[in-house]
Write an enzyme that holds these catalytic residues in place. Sequence first.
Site, PDB file in Angstrom:
ATOM      1  N   ASP B  11     -21.575 -32.521  27.511  1.00 25.25           N
ATOM      2  CA  ASP B  11     -21.419 -32.057  26.135  1.00 25.25           C
ATOM      3  C   ASP B  11     -21.269 -33.291  25.261  1.00 25.25           C
ATOM      4  OD1 ASP B  11     -21.029 -30.372  23.922  1.00 25.25           O
ATOM      5  OD2 ASP B  11     -18.857 -30.470  24.153  1.00 25.25           O
ATOM      6  N   SER B  12     -21.508 -33.120  23.961  1.00 25.17           N
ATOM      7  CA  SER B  12     -21.310 -34.235  23.040  1.00 25.17           C
ATOM      8  C   SER B  12     -19.847 -34.666  23.012  1.00 25.17           C
ATOM      9  CB  SER B  12     -21.759 -33.843  21.641  1.00 25.17           C
ATOM     10  OG  SER B  12     -21.036 -32.716  21.197  1.00 25.17           O
ATOM     11  N   CYS B  74     -23.862 -28.077  25.518  1.00 24.71           N
ATOM     12  CA  CYS B  74     -23.835 -28.529  24.120  1.00 24.71           C
ATOM     13  C   CYS B  74     -24.938 -27.782  23.383  1.00 24.71           C
ATOM     14  CB  CYS B  74     -24.096 -30.042  24.075  1.00 24.71           C
ATOM     15  SG  CYS B  74     -24.368 -30.685  22.423  1.00 24.71           S
ATOM     16  N   GLU B 153     -10.775 -29.886  16.686  1.00 28.24           N
ATOM     17  CA  GLU B 153     -10.447 -31.183  17.283  1.00 28.24           C
ATOM     18  C   GLU B 153      -9.227 -31.825  16.637  1.00 28.24           C
ATOM     19  OE1 GLU B 153     -13.882 -33.675  17.939  1.00 28.24           O
ATOM     20  OE2 GLU B 153     -14.368 -32.360  19.625  1.00 28.24           O
ATOM     21  N   CYS B 186     -22.024 -22.871  19.541  1.00 32.94           N
ATOM     22  CA  CYS B 186     -21.360 -24.173  19.720  1.00 32.94           C
ATOM     23  C   CYS B 186     -20.212 -23.935  20.691  1.00 32.94           C
ATOM     24  CB  CYS B 186     -20.838 -24.676  18.374  1.00 32.94           C
ATOM     25  SG  CYS B 186     -19.735 -26.108  18.514  1.00 32.94           S
ATOM     26  N   HIS B 188     -17.457 -25.277  21.133  1.00 33.89           N
ATOM     27  CA  HIS B 188     -16.078 -25.311  20.638  1.00 33.89           C
ATOM     28  C   HIS B 188     -15.609 -23.933  20.169  1.00 33.89           C
ATOM     29  CE1 HIS B 188     -16.498 -29.683  20.395  1.00 33.89           C
ATOM     30  NE2 HIS B 188     -15.233 -29.786  20.083  1.00 33.89           N
TER      31      HIS B 188
END
Lengths: 266, 266
Positions: B11-12, B74, B153, B186, B188
């Site tokens: 993942d990024s 990702c 984040e 996404c 996240h």
Amino acid sequence: METLKRLGVFDSGLGGLTVLNEICKYNTGLDVVYFGDTARVPYGSRTVETINRYAEQDVRFLLSEGVEAILIACGTVSTNCLPALKRTFSLPIVGVIDAGCEAALAATKTNRIGVIGTRATVNSRAYERRIRELRPEVRTWGVECPLFVPLIENGFAPDDPITVMTVERYLSAFRDTGVDTIIMGCTHYPFLTETLERFMPEVTFINVGKALSRRLTASFRMPEEKTPNRVSYFVSDEDTGFLEIARRYLDAVRADNVQKVNIEQF
Amino acid sequence: METLKRLGVFDSGLGGLTVLNEICKYNTGLDVVYFGDTARVPYGSRTVETINRYAEQDVRFLLSEGVEAILIACGTVSTNCLPALKRTFSLPIVGVIDAGCEAALAATKTNRIGVIGTRATVNSRAYERRIRELRPEVRTWGVECPLFVPLIENGFAPDDPITVMTVERYLSAFRDTGVDTIIMGCTHYPFLTETLERFMPEVTFINVGKALSRRLTASFRMPEEKTPNRVSYFVSDEDTGFLEIARRYLDAVRADNVQKVNIEQF
């Protein structure tokens, strides 16, 4: 002192355009090379080791463009890497810390100063250390505001309720500290000046770019020609979204004709 | 079909841990190598050219760790780079698009599906194209939600008023569309599932990681051993903040003993 003809300015992204804007307001006859490391933004949440490596590459790129001095328009790099960069490179390199601290010390009456910035800037305590060196009796408070840059870069207006609520959240940490001056330790934050001032009208917010451009003459002999400044723009990745925001907010700078750099080659 | 023993996941950043979590819930006996490109996160706002270069380096690193197949956790890479990666590398590479689209098509009753993701994911229209290939009569709407990743984040809780207001802002774009299913494009976003569901209780939100891990058996023969999965973690920069968040939210994954990789060497 030789007259400065070609100045390099870099930032992790395009937030440093606020600094460039101030430089262009207060000076004439300069060649400026601006580099925004948009492929690797944000620096603020990286480790110091990584930030150091990135900053060295940024300086080497500007050297390849023939600049005679470098202005670091990035709070994170200025606070974490300036001594190391000065040891590695022989040309004059100026960061935003000194100018910001001096402007804050000139403004404070309560001797209580706040610093807002990215996590790396606040954790470095660079502003606070410098203030204590200059005037040991001043008390300082640092507050991380990591959501400000994403808000600005994603087009949330300064008066958007989400922006306003985030400003109130972060700045509430200064309640009961008695600070009358807060250094905006990130070059993006001047976009939010009005929102910050509305929430804490009794506080002076220090724009470090403005402070820096006013005292450039202390570090360099500036050109006497009254010709307009000529700016070349370089980025490591296209980011038209932020350029649009920049065009909307900045008055002394035209951001067009942007060239792309593969920064990892430097 | 050989049994898959050693799976690479990248993942990024560390958002792909939500995908890893789902894989570990539904499988046993796997060796998993997880790479989070924390030094270059976020990918979502980069150009496609840059994302392609990063993704190739990520694959080359996982190959050096001896993986037999790769799962791209990702959304940005899955939507922009999968065909090119499949041309460049010979091992099996699976992205999140197909599984996400199939799960959404199984869930929708109105034949109106939404997609939320980063700017790059939404602009790529990859989910929407794939849905149209599979069932042309379905209508789709894509909405960029670029502030979700910074909120998560930077530790803003799912029920924080700032998170809730941002969710309401972005999701309001679906008003009057009649969507009954929205793909979280996404990795996240599963952190925000409850907040999203509270704002649009009539909508089914698709966790692409869950959809993908359920149908891994369609792409690979999975181990029959009932031993626990063994996961090795690699990042390109330390990011203890997010690891803390990961530990708080994930149940089937332990994120410790993280090793650092210089990804630019690959």
